[in-house]
Design an enzyme around this catalytic site. Structure first.
Site, PDB file in Angstrom:
ATOM      1  CG  ASN A 253      -4.370  -6.266 -18.833  1.00  0.00           C
ATOM      2  OD1 ASN A 253      -4.510  -6.777 -19.949  1.00  0.00           O
ATOM      3  ND2 ASN A 253      -3.187  -6.123 -18.250  1.00  0.00           N
ATOM      4  CD1 TRP A 254     -10.597  -8.559 -19.860  1.00  0.00           C
ATOM      5  CD2 TRP A 254     -11.355  -9.685 -21.642  1.00  0.00           C
ATOM      6  NE1 TRP A 254     -11.951  -8.364 -19.927  1.00  0.00           N
ATOM      7  CE2 TRP A 254     -12.449  -9.035 -21.014  1.00  0.00           C
ATOM      8  CE3 TRP A 254     -11.610 -10.436 -22.785  1.00  0.00           C
ATOM      9  CZ2 TRP A 254     -13.753  -9.143 -21.497  1.00  0.00           C
ATOM     10  CZ3 TRP A 254     -12.906 -10.542 -23.272  1.00  0.00           C
ATOM     11  CH2 TRP A 254     -13.968  -9.906 -22.632  1.00  0.00           C
ATOM     12  CE  LYS A 255      -2.613  -9.089 -16.361  1.00  0.00           C
ATOM     13  NZ  LYS A 255      -1.689  -9.302 -15.258  1.00  0.00           N
TER      14      LYS A 255
ATOM     15  CG  HIS B 244       0.890  -4.750 -18.281  1.00  0.00           C
ATOM     16  ND1 HIS B 244       1.587  -5.833 -17.788  1.00  0.00           N
ATOM     17  CD2 HIS B 244      -0.217  -4.616 -17.516  1.00  0.00           C
ATOM     18  CE1 HIS B 244       0.907  -6.332 -16.763  1.00  0.00           C
ATOM     19  NE2 HIS B 244      -0.182  -5.612 -16.574  1.00  0.00           N
TER      20      HIS B 244
ATOM     21  CD  GLU C  57       1.445  -9.396 -17.128  1.00  0.00           C
ATOM     22  OE1 GLU C  57       0.678  -9.395 -18.107  1.00  0.00           O
ATOM     23  OE2 GLU C  57       1.054  -9.530 -15.948  1.00  0.00           O
TER      24      GLU C  57
ATOM     25  CD  GLU D 172      -1.305  -2.670 -13.775  1.00  0.00           C
ATOM     26  OE1 GLU D 172      -2.424  -3.118 -13.520  1.00  0.00           O
ATOM     27  OE2 GLU D 172      -0.595  -3.114 -14.679  1.00  0.00           O
TER      28      GLU D 172
ATOM     29  N   GLY E  82      -1.018 -10.149 -10.108  1.00  0.00           N
ATOM     30  CA  GLY E  82      -1.290 -11.583 -10.218  1.00  0.00           C
ATOM     31  C   GLY E  82      -0.799 -12.388  -9.030  1.00  0.00           C
TER      32      GLY E  82
ATOM     33  CB  SER F 195      -3.831  -8.537  -6.296  1.00  0.00           C
ATOM     34  OG  SER F 195      -2.827  -9.378  -6.853  1.00  0.00           O
TER      35      SER F 195
HETATM   36  P1  PGA Z   1      -4.067  -8.542 -11.591  1.00  0.00           P
HETATM   37  O1  PGA Z   1      -3.418  -7.844 -12.890  1.00  0.00           O
HETATM   38  O2  PGA Z   1      -5.305  -7.794 -11.270  1.00  0.00           O
HETATM   39  O3  PGA Z   1      -4.347  -9.956 -12.034  1.00  0.00           O
HETATM   40  O4  PGA Z   1      -3.050  -8.475 -10.521  1.00  0.00           O
HETATM   41  C1  PGA Z   1      -3.430  -6.468 -13.020  1.00  0.00           C
HETATM   42  C2  PGA Z   1      -2.697  -6.063 -14.276  1.00  0.00           C
HETATM   43  O5  PGA Z   1      -1.661  -6.662 -14.589  1.00  0.00           O
HETATM   44  O6  PGA Z   1      -3.136  -5.148 -14.987  1.00  0.00           O
END
Ligand code: PGA
Length: 247
Positions: free
Chosen positions: A9-11, A94, A96, A166, A172, A212
């Site tokens: 997931n490159w965000k 997600h 976010e 998640e 993160g 993470s």
């Molecule tokens: P992360 O993000 O691996 O940087 O914790 C995972 C995600 O949000 O899909």
């Protein structure tokens, strides 16, 4: 036997130029015919990335999808557009987007249905906050996200879908769920799917862990019986992603 799926997931990272360079860097590192490898990339990177991974084992996903078909929805991207661009997967729900874009379980459900209707595999995210974990309501919360997210989804569609567990506190933060914590919730998700659709479907649906995940902890997480893959943020933007694919 469920096929493993490792998705990045490159965000909101990588310009189109940088995205192509990352595909080049990862090309040989992510080679593995036994695993599904997916790059979920920013919308503007989709077309260059689709071109960059042609002829490789990598498939391309979107980070979101509109639940509308077309029309006056400024800034949104439809399933039809994604399919035409070569997208095979889409992340939805997600944490976010739930937080910053106020997406509800009902919105996520409409996105899951829209993706499936168009032949895109949904990667539906769920996860609890630290407060919810401390309140002891993690499993209840996740079950609610899954049950609402899959309203109206048929057993056949559910079997082809992906759910990403998640925990928000692990995203993160460098704070990974232990393999036991991750397995506990992923198993609860599979049990929930079994209650809705029966064990046949539950045995087929793929469940990822995300939060993470990195080159060091991937092998232990992926060794859990109910963890079929990973959704990887930070570590998907570097060579480490190849180590996770091959873990
Ligand atoms: P992360 O993000 O691996 O940087 O914790 C995972 C995600 O949000 O899909």
């Amino acid at each position: 036997m469920r096929r493993r799926i490792i998705a990045g997931n490159w965000k909101m990272n990588k310009t189109p130029t940088e995205a192509v360079a990352l595909c080049e860097l990862l090309k040989d590192l992510v080679k593995n015919d036994a695993v599904d490898v997916v790059y979920c990339v920013p919308a503007i990177d989709i077309i260059p990335v689709v071109n960059a991974v042609k002829g490789t084992n990598v498939q391309v996903g979107a980070e979101d999808i509109s639940f509308e078909d077309k029309g006056a929805f400024t800034g949104q991207i439809s399933a039809e557009m994604l399919v035409d661009a070569g997208v095979k997967y889409a992340i939805m729900g997600h944490s976010e987007r739930r937080e910053y874009n106020h997406e509800t379980n009902e919105d996520v459900n409409k996105k899951v249905l829209k993706a499936l209707e168009n032949g895109i595999t949904p990667i539906m995210c769920c996860g609890e906050s630290l407060a919810q974990r401390e309140q002891g309501i993690t499993i209840d919360w996740i079950r609610q996200q899954v049950k609402v997210g899959f309203q109206g989804v048929t057993a056949e569609q559910a079997a082809k879908s992906v759910i990403a567990y998640e925990p928000i506190w692990a995203i993160g933060t460098g704070l990974t769920a232990t393999a036991e914590q991750a397995e506990e919730v992923c198993k609860a998700i599979r049990d929930c799917i079994a209650e809705i659709y029966g064990t046949d479907t539950a045995e087929k649906i793929r469940i990822q862990y995300g939060g993470s995940m990195n080159a060091k902890n991937a092998a232990e997480l992926l060794a859990q019986p109910d963890i079929d893959g990973g959704l990887i943020g930070g570590a998907a933007l570097k060579a480490d992603f190849g180590q996770i694919v091959n873990a």
